[in-house]
Scaffold this active site. Structure first.
Site, PDB file in Angstrom:
ATOM      1  N   LYS A 188      28.561  41.901  35.774  1.00 65.80           N
ATOM      2  CA  LYS A 188      28.956  42.177  37.157  1.00 65.80           C
ATOM      3  C   LYS A 188      28.002  43.162  37.828  1.00 65.80           C
ATOM      4  O   LYS A 188      27.846  43.142  39.044  1.00 65.80           O
ATOM      5  CB  LYS A 188      30.355  42.769  37.203  1.00 65.80           C
ATOM      6  CG  LYS A 188      31.385  42.016  36.402  1.00 65.80           C
ATOM      7  CD  LYS A 188      31.807  40.758  37.088  1.00 65.80           C
ATOM      8  CE  LYS A 188      32.842  40.034  36.249  1.00 65.80           C
ATOM      9  NZ  LYS A 188      33.458  38.941  36.933  1.00 65.80           N
TER      10      LYS A 188
HETATM   11  C1  PLP Z   1      32.661  39.635  30.290  1.00 67.86           C
HETATM   12  C2  PLP Z   1      33.003  38.509  31.197  1.00 67.86           C
HETATM   13  N1  PLP Z   1      32.649  37.268  30.857  1.00 67.86           N
HETATM   14  C3  PLP Z   1      32.947  36.222  31.621  1.00 67.86           C
HETATM   15  C4  PLP Z   1      33.643  36.367  32.809  1.00 67.86           C
HETATM   16  C5  PLP Z   1      33.926  35.166  33.641  1.00 67.86           C
HETATM   17  O1  PLP Z   1      33.053  35.104  34.737  1.00 67.86           O
HETATM   18  P1  PLP Z   1      33.467  34.327  36.054  1.00 67.86           P
HETATM   19  O2  PLP Z   1      34.732  34.926  36.518  1.00 67.86           O
HETATM   20  O3  PLP Z   1      32.338  34.535  36.987  1.00 67.86           O
HETATM   21  O4  PLP Z   1      33.656  32.906  35.662  1.00 67.86           O
HETATM   22  C6  PLP Z   1      34.039  37.647  33.209  1.00 67.86           C
HETATM   23  C7  PLP Z   1      34.788  37.912  34.469  1.00 67.86           C
HETATM   24  O5  PLP Z   1      34.582  37.435  35.499  1.00 67.86           O
HETATM   25  C8  PLP Z   1      33.680  38.745  32.406  1.00 67.86           C
HETATM   26  O6  PLP Z   1      33.988  39.987  32.782  1.00 67.86           O
HETATM   27  N1  LIG Z   2      36.605  38.617  35.032  1.00 74.28           N
HETATM   28  C1  LIG Z   2      36.674  39.319  36.251  1.00 74.28           C
HETATM   29  C2  LIG Z   2      37.733  38.787  37.147  1.00 74.28           C
HETATM   30  C3  LIG Z   2      37.330  38.923  38.567  1.00 74.28           C
HETATM   31  O1  LIG Z   2      36.288  38.043  38.794  1.00 74.28           O
HETATM   32  P1  LIG Z   2      35.277  38.107  39.998  1.00 74.28           P
HETATM   33  O2  LIG Z   2      33.984  37.696  39.395  1.00 74.28           O
HETATM   34  O3  LIG Z   2      35.796  37.181  41.007  1.00 74.28           O
HETATM   35  O4  LIG Z   2      35.217  39.502  40.523  1.00 74.28           O
HETATM   36  C4  LIG Z   2      36.801  40.796  35.966  1.00 74.28           C
HETATM   37  O5  LIG Z   2      36.330  41.204  34.929  1.00 74.28           O
HETATM   38  O6  LIG Z   2      37.346  41.543  36.729  1.00 74.28           O
END
Ligand code: PLP
Ligand SMILES: N[C@@H](CCOP(=O)(O)O)C(=O)O
Length: 466
Positions: free
Chosen positions: A112
């Site tokens: 993120k």
């Molecule tokens: C460590 C981790 N892996 C995978 C994901 C999944 O990613 P996305 O929500 O973009 O599909 C998340 C949260 O979004 C995460 O925090």
């Molecule tokens: N897995 C995410 C959930 C929120 O997802 P986002 O990519 O839409 O912000 C988290 O770790 O908070």
């Protein structure tokens, strides 16, 4: 560059507008009206660029007139200067076929940071011009929360209210949020799941009692700028394998469908991607939707990969819109039906559009532990549970052409989930020094019932009007 809503009726906006708006006024998500395309020669010319330069080049067409090329580059240099690896998102080889793309070298140890470090700067830039303020409301299953808080803590003109499901994030994830005591940071633990938190956040945008008084903003991947910044590392990885001359497949641990949708955007821009594998845990709505068109949400099951404990996957709407023929009115009807029943079937056009690039696989707790051990047996490589789910799915892609490498996105540092890693390998990964003495610090958060009125009331009572 102009952005349109997936539900067809919100006004089109420019990049600055969508960055500050987050969610579209009709409940949809913004997407560029058209995809910028890079020729093979233009892609080849990107090889070898430092990450911030590559990032600025890839993002410039999306940013359009909202920032000059020099200013965008300066922001990318500042954002990616905070990463602990010179390559920003380095590749690591596991065996002949399998690679990891390590996305966790930012300040909060998860992918993120790649987007949120930049988004914090974009907010500051755009608000500085307009002189306004922003009340960010966000939902997290663990990682978005800490990355967003790190990106905006102490910044002028911005405050953040971050909802997380109480008891359903790891201790490290919670403390990365709740030990940030800056006055503009408000952590709220709610009873319920991430889906409940995300639904409340979306409802706040549509609630005149909040959106009329406060300038609400989003840090979740409903905000287009999040996805845009994530497109860059698909290019960075593929270029190292010889793109555009060689194709690559990616396996992506998936929850809210943001990360893997960024891969889809890279492909729409012309990057030759052989396949995008959507890897889910037992909260497998996306696997079911891609395998047989059934998008129906059950209850969320807590797992050792809590950030993927999601059933209602926001960005899937963007794929349904784009791959299904960009009919906003029809999609608005389809989504209304889903919101009422928590179930829908994909249309044939949506299924065919998705099938051209996507595959999917699901991992249970044993699959995840086995993948962690498999990596550990390759020279002591530690991977976190989310990455392990991606690796499990990658290992199921035996029909890929032999010369296509498969890259699993390593979305979190193993130390964020050290209990699960220790259970699988006997080894407890240490937290990197850059996160500091997390377990020594004071925590601050409020606990609220999973009821919209309680949460919205708390935000209204503590936020600063526009
Ligand atoms: C460590 C981790 N892996 C995978 C994901 C999944 O990613 P996305 O929500 O973009 O599909 C998340 C949260 O979004 C995460 O925090
Ligand atoms: N897995 C995410 C959930 C929120 O997802 P986002 O990519 O839409 O912000 C988290 O770790 O908070």
């Amino acid at each position: 560059m102009e952005y349109v809503s997936t539900r067809g009726s919100a006004p089109a906006l420019d990049f600055e507008g969508v960055t500050l708006a987050g969610l579209a006024g009709d409940g949809g998500l913004y997407l560029p009206r058209e995809w910028p395309r890079l020729s093979r020669a233009e892609i080849a010319a990107l090889a070898g660029l430092p990450y911030p330069v590559l990032a600025a080049r890839i993002m410039q067409p999306f940013v359009g007139g909202s920032l000059s090329a020099d200013r965008l580059l300066a922001l990318c240099e500042e954002a990616y200067g905070r990463f602990a690896h010179d390559a920003v998102t380095p590749l690591v080889q596991l065996d002949q076929r399998h690679w990891l793309l390590e996305l966790f070298h930012g300040p909060t140890l998860a992918f993120k940071d790649v987007a949120l470090q930049l988004l914090g700067l974009l907010f500051e830039e755009f608000l500085g011009r307009k002189g306004g303020r922003l009340t960010i409301v966000g939902a997290t299953s663990g990682d978005t929360g800490s990355a967003a808080i790190d990106a905006v803590a102490g910044r002028e003109g911005v405050e953040i209210f971050m909802l997380h499901p109480k008891g359903r994030v790891s201790d490290v994830q919670r403390r990365q949020m709740t030990t940030v005591l800056a006055p503009n940071v408000h952590n709220i633990a709610i009873e319920g799941s991430f889906d409940d938190a995300q639904a409340m956040v979306k409802r706040m945008f549509a609630d005149p009692a909040l959106s009329g008084r406060f300038a609400l903003g989003a840090v979740n991947s409903i905000n287009w700028a999040r996805l845009m910044a994530q497109v860059v590392y698909y290019f960075a990885a593929a270029l190292q394998f010889g793109a555009p001359g060689r194709k690559v497949a990616f396996s992506v641990p998936t929850g809210n469908f943001g990360d893997v949708f960024a891969g889809y955007v890279a492909a729409r821009m012309g990057l030759p991607i052989e396949r995008l594998v959507v890897a889910t845990n037992v909260n497998d709505i996306l696997h079911r939707a891609l395998a047989d068109g059934d998008y129906s949400a059950g209850e969320v099951t807590p797992t050792a990969a809590p950030s993927m404990d999601i059933q209602v996957s926001s960005n899937f709407e963007r794929l349904l819109f784009d791959a299904g023929g960009r009919d906003g009115a029809a999609l608005a009807e389809q989504m209304k039906g889903f919101e009422a029943t928590r179930s829908m079937r994909l249309t044939n056009a949506q299924r065919q559009g998705a099938a051209a690039l996507f595959a999917s696989a699901r991992a249970d707790a044993d699959d995840m532990a086995q993948a962690i051990r498999w990596a550990w047996d390759r020279g002591g490589q530690t991977i976190d549970p989310h990455t392990a789910i991606g690796l499990h799915a990658a290992q199921r892609q035996q029909d890929l052409p032999a010369d296509v490498p498969i890259v699993t996105l390593a979305t979190a540092h193993p130390a964020k989930f050290r209990d699960a890693v220790e259970r699988a390998t006997g080894f407890r990964p240490a937290l990197p020094a850059r996160v500091g003495e997390l377990f020594e610090r004071e925590e601050r958060m409020v606990e609220l019932p999973g009821e919209y009125d309680a949460v919205a009331g708390h935000v209204a009572a503590h936020a600063t009007p526009r």
